[in-house]
Design an enzyme around this catalytic site. Structure first.
Site, PDB file in Angstrom:
ATOM      1  CG  ASN A 126      -1.675   1.263   1.416  1.00  0.00           C
ATOM      2  OD1 ASN A 126      -1.630   2.145   0.562  1.00  0.00           O
ATOM      3  ND2 ASN A 126      -2.398   1.361   2.516  1.00  0.00           N
ATOM      4  CB  THR A 158      -2.990  -1.183  -3.560  1.00  0.00           C
ATOM      5  OG1 THR A 158      -2.427  -0.348  -2.567  1.00  0.00           O
ATOM      6  CG2 THR A 158      -2.892  -2.628  -3.130  1.00  0.00           C
ATOM      7  CB  ALA A 161      -9.564   1.306  -0.420  1.00  0.00           C
ATOM      8  CG  ASP A 185      -3.641  -3.641  12.323  1.00  0.00           C
ATOM      9  OD1 ASP A 185      -2.907  -4.628  12.160  1.00  0.00           O
ATOM     10  OD2 ASP A 185      -3.653  -2.968  13.365  1.00  0.00           O
ATOM     11  N   GLY A 186      -5.202  -2.361   8.109  1.00  0.00           N
ATOM     12  CA  GLY A 186      -6.210  -2.277   7.049  1.00  0.00           C
ATOM     13  C   GLY A 186      -5.848  -3.169   5.868  1.00  0.00           C
ATOM     14  CD  GLU A 190      -7.587  -3.773   0.696  1.00  0.00           C
ATOM     15  OE1 GLU A 190      -7.298  -4.396  -0.335  1.00  0.00           O
ATOM     16  OE2 GLU A 190      -7.546  -2.536   0.763  1.00  0.00           O
ATOM     17  CB  THR A 229      -2.726   0.709  13.709  1.00  0.00           C
ATOM     18  OG1 THR A 229      -3.549   0.696  12.551  1.00  0.00           O
ATOM     19  CG2 THR A 229      -3.004   1.945  14.519  1.00  0.00           C
ATOM     20  CD  GLU A 508     -12.792  -1.331   7.299  1.00  0.00           C
ATOM     21  OE1 GLU A 508     -13.945  -1.432   6.815  1.00  0.00           O
ATOM     22  OE2 GLU A 508     -11.797  -1.909   6.837  1.00  0.00           O
TER      23      GLU A 508
HETATM   24  N1  LIG Z   1      -3.679   2.659  -3.075  1.00  0.00           N
HETATM   25  C1  LIG Z   1      -4.537   2.884  -2.103  1.00  0.00           C
HETATM   26  N2  LIG Z   1      -5.218   4.040  -2.020  1.00  0.00           N
HETATM   27  C2  LIG Z   1      -6.067   4.298  -1.027  1.00  0.00           C
HETATM   28  N3  LIG Z   1      -6.323   3.427  -0.016  1.00  0.00           N
HETATM   29  C3  LIG Z   1      -5.675   2.256  -0.039  1.00  0.00           C
HETATM   30  C4  LIG Z   1      -4.753   1.925  -1.071  1.00  0.00           C
HETATM   31  N4  LIG Z   1      -4.248   0.694  -0.816  1.00  0.00           N
HETATM   32  C5  LIG Z   1      -4.846   0.275   0.316  1.00  0.00           C
HETATM   33  N5  LIG Z   1      -5.705   1.201   0.776  1.00  0.00           N
HETATM   34  C6  LIG Z   1      -6.542   1.163   1.983  1.00  0.00           C
HETATM   35  O1  LIG Z   1      -5.919   1.971   2.969  1.00  0.00           O
HETATM   36  C7  LIG Z   1      -6.318   1.533   4.264  1.00  0.00           C
HETATM   37  C8  LIG Z   1      -5.215   1.777   5.258  1.00  0.00           C
HETATM   38  O2  LIG Z   1      -4.077   1.088   4.870  1.00  0.00           O
HETATM   39  P1  LIG Z   1      -3.019   0.444   5.850  1.00  0.00           P
HETATM   40  O3  LIG Z   1      -3.682  -0.289   6.924  1.00  0.00           O
HETATM   41  O4  LIG Z   1      -2.051  -0.297   5.002  1.00  0.00           O
HETATM   42  O5  LIG Z   1      -2.208   1.702   6.403  1.00  0.00           O
HETATM   43  P2  LIG Z   1      -2.230   2.544   7.735  1.00  0.00           P
HETATM   44  O6  LIG Z   1      -1.191   3.593   7.612  1.00  0.00           O
HETATM   45  O7  LIG Z   1      -2.094   1.663   8.930  1.00  0.00           O
HETATM   46  O8  LIG Z   1      -3.652   3.113   7.661  1.00  0.00           O
HETATM   47  P3  LIG Z   1      -4.496   4.080   8.581  1.00  0.00           P
HETATM   48  O9  LIG Z   1      -4.539   5.358   7.806  1.00  0.00           O
HETATM   49  O10 LIG Z   1      -5.820   3.399   8.676  1.00  0.00           O
HETATM   50  O11 LIG Z   1      -3.799   4.226   9.892  1.00  0.00           O
HETATM   51  C9  LIG Z   1      -6.657   0.067   4.109  1.00  0.00           C
HETATM   52  O12 LIG Z   1      -7.920  -0.160   4.670  1.00  0.00           O
HETATM   53  C10 LIG Z   1      -6.641  -0.197   2.617  1.00  0.00           C
HETATM   54  O13 LIG Z   1      -7.870  -0.788   2.208  1.00  0.00           O
END
Ligand SMILES: Nc1ncnc2c1ncn2[C@@H]1O[C@H](COP(=O)(O)OP(=O)(O)OP(=O)(O)O)[C@@H](O)[C@H]1O
Length: 546
Positions: A126, A158, A161, A185-186, A190, A229, A508
């Site tokens: 991501n 990616t 999302a 964790d997001g 997935e 996270t 979520e």
């Molecule tokens: N290219 C993308 N553009 C936008 N959202 C994305 C992309 N790839 C993944 N995601 C979504 O972004 C969310 C957050 O990603 P991730 O958990 O990897 O990072 P994080 O830094 O821990 O996120 P958060 O902002 O929730 O703290 C995920 O739920 C995922 O579905």
């Protein structure tokens, strides 16, 4: 295979080296050296062996000296057993023939012990994860480790999302041994949803059926922590460190994990491994979503705000207790590598005649080591609750190293249900504060904890359509709610009254307040081995189970 032995030099000093069925050992040949100076590496933790003098950091460099070979292996960090480092040792043989024999012997034995090691991985990055660090973490620290271990990698960055989830659901994955996410964790969620959804489709099981016994997933999931996270990684490895996680993937570790399936009536909503929480944690999440621009600090901001609001919510909690033959949430044990409680659950799942999990869905459970049939009874509690949390794992994280439920197990087919009834701010703060120290957060009169198989929650008042609740409140409840919040200046300052909270499902917000949750034993597997360390935690104030 017979042991292989010879003399080898390390930095011009002579050592006696021996390779047996399980390990590679070397010790100084000098008479004055004590036997403790034997160095031992288990074969399962050797990452690679290569001819010559080999460097991979900061970039790959091979000097092809004829008598040398380099062994790369896992080493525990001196101050943190859970943190793994890639270490290396250069050995010099007497001649190139002996060197080639060592390289061949080591390679054969690594292969023999490495049947669980992945050959080909599908990696999702991501690019926005962890404030854009994910891509850099992967290409500067992880890619060369996979290359060194000879793993063939297909990388996808990616662009939106749920792209990773959809890819897993739709594409042919037959050539892969595992899927890996580089993110938070997001992203893990997935991958988990993609794999579980795909496995049910292939087994013709409807995810919408709350009573269905779900099909386990065959592909393992690796998590390279690079998000803001990474609770799942921390709770299954013990540290959020990309190198450690990559090494667990390379050595082919496998950690089964229980998963909660969340339904609203006959509709599947989501899977969860770390926390399904109503009340406090739901409110913090839904408030923090409005302040995403703040970054990770939004959780502290919203936590403080929601704490001041001091809201509690009415409802009926019904829960199905796990059989009494099992462990309990206050037995002061910790789920660690090789956990016996989880192993028993694995044995039950593997033996079809004693498949207790199938029995559970029919309402009974036969406890291990006893002939006694224990009924998984349903209990209920009606009242006003400040927080209702259900977790399949300890949910340990750097801020709370013991987690939401320190004695929860990763793969025993149960979850811990923590019920915090309406209480004052000071009391709730005491409960929260105990998550960060050694005191028992459940040893408070307004807190209950149960080891459960399933949960049903019905908000009061009930409503067919959750969203239209606020406009249809009975007068007495509307009055109570308004009193509860408006009576306090602090609460008024922090937001208006609300009759219903939101469920927080692994970070979520869920759309429905009325939900059913059921634990599915060992539904997924991670490239991990659980947290390394002692299973019994010694606490000064040991509290027996209530
Ligand atoms: N290219 C993308 N553009 C936008 N959202 C994305 C992309 N790839 C993944 N995601 C979504 O972004 C969310 C957050 O990603 P991730 O958990 O990897 O990072 P994080 O830094 O821990 O996120 P958060 O902002 O929730 O703290 C995920 O739920 C995922 O579905």
């Amino acid at each position: 295979m017979d042991p292989f032995h010879s003399y080898l030099k390390i930095k011009k000093k002579m050592y006696s080296a021996i390779l047996n069925g399980r390990s590679f050992k070397w010790t100084r040949t000098h008479k004055r050296e004590r036997p403790e100076s034997i160095e031992t590496i288990p074969l399962v933790e050797i990452i690679a062996v290569q001819k010559g003098l080999v460097e991979i950091v900061p970039c790959k460099k091979i000097i092809n000296t004829p008598n040398d070979f380099t062994v790369f292996f896992v080493k525990r960090a001196p101050k943190c057993q859970q943190r793994w480092i890639l270490d290396k040792m250069v050995f010099t043989a007497e001649d190139s023939n002996l060197r080639d024999q060592w390289v061949s012997q080591l390679s054969q034995r690594i292969e023999q012990h490495g049947q669980q090691r992945p050959q080909r991985l599908l990696v999702f990055i991501n690019p926005f994860g962890g404030r854009g660090k994910a891509r850099k973490i992967y290409y500067s620290r992880i890619a060369q480790l996979f290359e060194l271990a000879g793993i063939n990698v297909h990388v996808l960055e990616t662009e939106r999302a749920n792209q990773a989830r959809d890819y897993i659901l739709q594409k042919d994955l037959s050539s892969f041994d595992g899927v890996v996410c580089v993110g938070g964790d997001g992203m893990f969620s997935e991958l988990m949803h993609g794999l579980i959804g795909r496995s049910q489709r292939e087994a013709c099981i409807s995810e919408d059926d709350p009573e269905a016994t779900l099909q386990g997933c065959s592909l393992r999931i690796g998590i390279i922590p690079a998000g803001s996270t990474n609770c799942v990684c921390f709770a299954t490895v013990g540290v959020n460190d990309p190198i450690t996680s990559a090494l667990h993937i390379i050595v082919g570790d496998s950690q089964p994990l229980d998963v909660c399936a969340v339904h609203h009536k006959k509709q599947f909503i989501k899977y969860s491994v770390s926390m399904v929480g109503y009340g406090f944690y739901g409110d913090v999440l839904s408030d923090s979503d409005k302040h995403r621009w703040m970054g990770p600090i939004r959780y502290d901001y919203s936590g403080f705000k929601v704490f001041l609001q001091n809201r509690s919510y009415q409802g009926i909690i019904e829960y199905q207790l796990a059989g009494t033959g099992q462990s309990n949430p206050r037995d002061n044990t910790r789920c660690r590598t090789g956990c016996m409680v989880c192993s028993e659950s694995t044995e039950r799942l593997c033996s079809p005649e004693e498949n207790a999990f199938d029995n559970v869905s029919q309402g009974s459970y036969k406890s291990q080591g006893s002939d006694e049939e224990v009924i998984d009874e349903w209990h209920s509690a009606e009242g006003t609750f400040k927080a209702i949390n259900m977790t399949c794992m300890s949910s340990a994280c750097p801020k709370s190293p013991d987690g939401l439920s320190p004695c929860a197990h990763l793969a025993d087919g149960t979850a811990d249900l923590i019920i915090v009834r309406k209480c004052s701010r000071v009391s709730f703060l005491r409960h929260l504060f105990r998550h960060t120290n050694q005191k028992d957060q459940f040893d408070l009169p307004f807190v209950d904890v149960f080891r459960v198989k399933a949960l049903k929650f019905t908000p009061i008042p009930q409503d067919d359509d959750d969203e239209s609740l606020e406009s249809t409140l009975p007068v007495h409840l509307e009055y109570e709610s308004v009193e509860q919040t408006k009576s306090s200046f602090l609460a008024r300052l922090c937001g208006g009254p609300s009759m219903r909270s939101k469920w927080n499902c692994d970070g979520e917000v869920m759309p429905h307040a009325a939900i059913n949750v059921r634990v599915h034993s060992q539904l997924i597997k991670l490239f991990a081995r659980g947290i390394e360390g002692p299973c019994i935690k010694r606490r000064e104030s040991w509290m027996p189970y209530r």
